[in-house]
Motif scaffolding. Sequence first.
Motif, mmCIF file in Angstrom:
data_model
loop_
_atom_site.group_PDB
_atom_site.id
_atom_site.type_symbol
_atom_site.label_atom_id
_atom_site.label_comp_id
_atom_site.label_asym_id
_atom_site.label_seq_id
_atom_site.Cartn_x
_atom_site.Cartn_y
_atom_site.Cartn_z
ATOM 1 N N LEU A 17 -1.006 10.039 4.120
ATOM 2 C CA LEU A 17 -1.228 8.644 4.470
ATOM 3 C C LEU A 17 -1.757 7.836 3.281
ATOM 4 N N GLU A 18 -2.588 8.444 2.457
ATOM 5 C CA GLU A 18 -3.098 7.740 1.274
ATOM 6 C C GLU A 18 -1.962 7.377 0.326
ATOM 7 N N ALA A 19 -1.011 8.296 0.140
ATOM 8 C CA ALA A 19 0.134 8.006 -0.735
ATOM 9 C C ALA A 19 0.948 6.848 -0.174
ATOM 10 N N ASP A 20 1.176 6.861 1.142
ATOM 11 C CA ASP A 20 1.917 5.768 1.767
ATOM 12 C C ASP A 20 1.130 4.459 1.673
ATOM 13 N N ALA A 21 -0.171 4.532 1.906
ATOM 14 C CA ALA A 21 -1.003 3.326 1.879
ATOM 15 C C ALA A 21 -1.022 2.693 0.497
ATOM 16 N N ARG A 22 -1.121 3.514 -0.537
ATOM 17 C CA ARG A 22 -1.131 2.958 -1.903
ATOM 18 C C ARG A 22 0.187 2.257 -2.214
ATOM 19 N N GLU A 23 1.285 2.795 -1.686
ATOM 20 C CA GLU A 23 2.588 2.145 -1.878
ATOM 21 C C GLU A 23 2.612 0.778 -1.204
ATOM 22 N N VAL A 24 2.045 0.689 -0.012
ATOM 23 C CA VAL A 24 2.001 -0.590 0.706
ATOM 24 C C VAL A 24 1.084 -1.574 0.000
ATOM 25 N N ILE A 25 -0.095 -1.124 -0.381
ATOM 26 C CA ILE A 25 -1.081 -2.005 -1.016
ATOM 27 C C ILE A 25 -0.544 -2.593 -2.310
ATOM 28 N N ALA A 26 0.252 -1.823 -3.035
ATOM 29 C CA ALA A 26 0.788 -2.284 -4.318
ATOM 30 C C ALA A 26 1.726 -3.471 -4.166
ATOM 31 N N ARG A 27 2.176 -3.749 -2.976
ATOM 32 C CA ARG A 27 3.099 -4.870 -2.755
ATOM 33 C C ARG A 27 2.379 -6.212 -2.717
ATOM 34 N N TYR A 28 1.066 -6.200 -2.626
ATOM 35 C CA TYR A 28 0.314 -7.428 -2.409
ATOM 36 C C TYR A 28 -0.644 -7.715 -3.563
ATOM 37 N N PRO A 29 -0.796 -8.991 -3.927
ATOM 38 C CA PRO A 29 -1.743 -9.345 -4.996
ATOM 39 C C PRO A 29 -3.187 -9.132 -4.572
#
Length: 270
Positions: A17-29
């Motif tokens: 989940l952390e790997a997926d979350a970091r991918e999502v977070i990287a999409r936003y400023p």
Amino acid sequence: MPQLPAPDYPADVRARLEADAREVIARYPDSRSALLPLLHLVQSEEGYVSRTGIRFCAEMLDLTTAEVTAVSTFYTMYRRKPSGDYQVGVCTNTLCAVMGGDAIFDELKQHLGVGNGETTEDGKVTLEHIECNAACDFAPVVMVNWEFFDNQTPDSARQLVDDLRAGREVEPTRGAPLCTYQQTARILAGFPDERAGAVEATGGAGHASLAGLRLAKGETGPGRVVSPRSAGYPADEPPATHPSSHDAPHKTSASDPKHPSGPVTEEGEE
């Protein structure tokens, strides 16, 4: 009595989940902008937003659990307790209701033995009434995990939930193939939709929705006025005046005989 801290995910689940979350977070400023998709992400893991999921989101985004809880309880798209594999939503908004949505909802409550927001004993179906999903021209509409099932009746809706509970294949009226609620949540979190045929499918406007657009583009003939006042002339001959012409504003002198002014001429002079 103080509440105990929320438990954490098992180490392997947490790492994934952390790997997926970091991918999502990287999409936003701004990282906190990723809260809504992260809530979908944890919902895809457990089928609802648990205390563990709230803790995970708070830690990943440097928020308090109170801030995460406030958002997760505000939006109805986030579940707050374990629910079924299939969220069966019956639109009971105005048009669907008068077209039979209320009857469908009552039928399913009785047939499934559950109330609004409740889940069948086998854990397959969660029934709930939903607000308008912009498919009024296909009313009454039932949605399963946000896929459209148009022009439903109490009988067809009953057969639909029976098929879902029996594990039989069910195809939406339009749109992508059906998947479980947890799979839907992962897609809503922003990850690729891997369902076969999902890319080609469209759950957008159907043929009835697009009729007005085709008319505006000149792709079909003009509409025909159908009025109860039309009985006095042939169907292929329009009336001499618009059916509502009697409702048009009258000249002041005509609408108020007591008015002292005389009739108004075409040139605007008395």
